[in-house]
Design a protein around this motif. Sequence first.
Motif, PDB file in Angstrom:
ATOM      1  N   SER A 147      41.247   5.773  -1.791  1.00  0.00           N
ATOM      2  CA  SER A 147      39.552   6.410  -1.603  1.00  0.00           C
ATOM      3  C   SER A 147      38.782   5.940  -0.616  1.00  0.00           C
ATOM      4  O   SER A 147      38.023   6.700   0.033  1.00  0.00           O
ATOM      5  N   ILE A 148      39.186   4.718  -0.422  1.00  0.00           N
ATOM      6  CA  ILE A 148      38.398   4.121   0.769  1.00  0.00           C
ATOM      7  C   ILE A 148      38.730   4.510   2.272  1.00  0.00           C
ATOM      8  O   ILE A 148      37.681   4.798   2.994  1.00  0.00           O
ATOM      9  N   LYS A 192      37.009   7.608   2.799  1.00  0.00           N
ATOM     10  CA  LYS A 192      35.607   7.323   3.454  1.00  0.00           C
ATOM     11  C   LYS A 192      35.515   6.913   4.720  1.00  0.00           C
ATOM     12  O   LYS A 192      34.691   7.277   5.668  1.00  0.00           O
ATOM     13  N   ASN A 245      36.135   9.917   7.193  1.00  0.00           N
ATOM     14  CA  ASN A 245      34.823  10.663   7.223  1.00  0.00           C
ATOM     15  C   ASN A 245      33.793  10.048   7.802  1.00  0.00           C
ATOM     16  O   ASN A 245      32.462  10.808   7.877  1.00  0.00           O
ATOM     17  N   LEU A 246      33.950   8.822   8.228  1.00  0.00           N
ATOM     18  CA  LEU A 246      32.563   8.255   9.124  1.00  0.00           C
ATOM     19  C   LEU A 246      32.398   8.892  10.229  1.00  0.00           C
ATOM     20  O   LEU A 246      33.261   9.259  11.074  1.00  0.00           O
ATOM     21  N   SER A 274      26.733  10.036   9.216  1.00  0.00           N
ATOM     22  CA  SER A 274      27.007   9.375   7.919  1.00  0.00           C
ATOM     23  C   SER A 274      26.799   7.761   8.324  1.00  0.00           C
ATOM     24  O   SER A 274      27.350   7.057   7.839  1.00  0.00           O
ATOM     25  N   GLN A 280      26.260   5.205   5.813  1.00  0.00           N
ATOM     26  CA  GLN A 280      27.552   4.990   4.980  1.00  0.00           C
ATOM     27  C   GLN A 280      28.317   3.654   5.410  1.00  0.00           C
ATOM     28  O   GLN A 280      28.955   3.034   4.779  1.00  0.00           O
ATOM     29  N   VAL A 317      30.660   1.020   3.396  1.00  0.00           N
ATOM     30  CA  VAL A 317      32.228   1.087   3.006  1.00  0.00           C
ATOM     31  C   VAL A 317      32.769  -0.412   3.680  1.00  0.00           C
ATOM     32  O   VAL A 317      33.829  -0.943   3.341  1.00  0.00           O
ATOM     33  N   ASP A 356      32.827  -2.425   0.641  1.00  0.00           N
ATOM     34  CA  ASP A 356      33.827  -2.181  -0.108  1.00  0.00           C
ATOM     35  C   ASP A 356      35.178  -2.757   0.463  1.00  0.00           C
ATOM     36  O   ASP A 356      35.812  -3.266  -0.573  1.00  0.00           O
ATOM     37  N   TRP A 387      37.437   0.930  10.940  1.00  0.00           N
ATOM     38  CA  TRP A 387      36.122   0.926  10.841  1.00  0.00           C
ATOM     39  C   TRP A 387      35.319   0.288  12.039  1.00  0.00           C
ATOM     40  O   TRP A 387      34.328   0.730  12.484  1.00  0.00           O
TER      41      TRP A 387
END
Length: 600
Positions: free
Chosen positions: A229-230, A233, A236-237, A241, A244, A248, A251, A281
């Motif tokens: 799930s992470i 995310k 989708n950054l 967004s 967010q 993230v 998380d 990230w």
Amino acid sequence: MSVNNVSYPILRLVLSTVICLGFAMSIDPKAKAELVLDKPDKLMVKASKNRQELRDVLLSLQQQLPEMRSVDVFESYFFLLKDLNELAIRFNLNEVYPEAIRSLGFKMSAFGVKWMDLSQMDQLSFAYYLKWMNADGLFNLLATSNYILQTIDLNEKIRLKVLAENVDFLINLNLEVIKQRVDLALGYRNLLTDLAIRNLQQNHISDSEKNFWFQRIYSSAGMGYYLDSIQLKVNNLNESSKEQFPQVYEDLLSAYVKLKSIVDAPTYSLNERISELIVEWTRKCLEFNIEIDLNQLENVLFYFSPRSMQWLSSMIISISENFLVSNSTTIKNIFIALWPRLIEMGLVTEAKNFEIFLGRSMAAFKVREFSLEGTYFLTDVEGKEWTLTLVSSGPIDLTVAVADSLWMSFKSFYYVRYNPKTEIYIASYSQYENEIGLPKSTIRFKIHKKSIEVIDKYARAGSQKMKGRLGEPLAPFNLFQKRTPFFSRSLKGNIKFKLGQEGRDVTMILQGNGQNITARIQDKVGPIFDFESGFITNNGVLILNTGPLQNTTWAQLRGTLKDKSLRAEIIVGGRGKVTEQFLLQDFAMRDFGKNMKSTK
């Protein structure tokens, strides 16, 4: 077969069975067994008299246990165990009836499991039950709880949370009976993890709920689902967004910490997966200009393996120049956090490449940030005068030249790197040279408030140390969004050189081939400057560099190209500005593909 041939024991068994069946058939089917037991308070009065009475009470409770048909009746007697245990200690019951209370507690708790709903039971009552449960009872409770979980709707959030809190309470009690049974411990961990994952996969879950359920993941498989799930995310950054990005990061950092509670399998692969997501990230932060502070980097690098450190350093080195220029603060923080860790881990090659690349970038960022470009006037320890010219030759590149006042001695350096910890610039002819390998190829300098101190330990004794100030500053340019479009332009105008009496009419041929921009400035006699490399930015800044001029110094044209004109000046290494600002006008132009405004 005659009766004489049947053995006596078999005959007795057959006769007793017939008698029992006949007796059972004679009983009224509506008749029910009843609980033949004094009320709890009367039992306690009886048990308090002496050891014999206490023993009789315990035997009665054990015999009447199957007749306790409701949870209220059962618990009215079950909760006597604590007081009965105190009486057993007072009367030394273990002398005649060893472990009597413990044995009764095991049987009663196992019997009462069928009424235990951990989604509706308060933790105090649950703790009391656990005190009297053995492995068999705990296995029965696990099966009951798994069944109850399947009957609860995900919208019944209160029941789900109570169930999770009770199971979490059981896990963290670290009971000896559970420590001795790995399968039992794993069963409860999987139960709680499955419950957590089901809730984390819901849409529109609040931050507090997400944190609650995340803390209830106890298995490697559960962590794998959570990281799925992470990863979604992270993927989708994007530009829309940005808000967010911090969540993230939190998380991912929490996931590192959570791995400490995963005991069912090795966590190395999960740790590496989190690190991969951190690298991605970080790349997206650079792509979308999200600043990463030093603490954020240090917090996650603590968990990085050597392999993960290699991934991160390789990603940074391969990233676009434009991303580096627009994230100068983040790049500085990455260097400060990552470079020492590479050295500590023995990744010598990676550390060297990282220093070469990011040190070069940071040198350019710092020089432009504090407007340090220009010509510095120096004096060595013997009083001899020198000049040092420092310019940006690219978004992440600097070029330096040092010359004496007579312009007889030149040293040129086409690669400059900066160490933010020592605040020292190191300039060399190429990025693969160093002080030891090639003498006279490197100098060091430090700039503070426009004052400069230069160390050239390979110069003659009197010139190894020079000091001075910025005497001829250059206007700073924003070199963001470098590009090299396809085009061809011819410009004409007049350039006045500072050493000449009159201006000179010149022609400039300017060409871009998609990967580089070159130019020639010539007058009626012939070429004056040939610029071998260059680029233009989105805001029209044009930078052209000659490279080495007859192994002495270099020249740079810097200006602004707008519409049909170029306003610029020329700087020569070790001399400074050699022209006044001049204006050249287009007289011929070809824009191949009409992409002069391309951002590529």
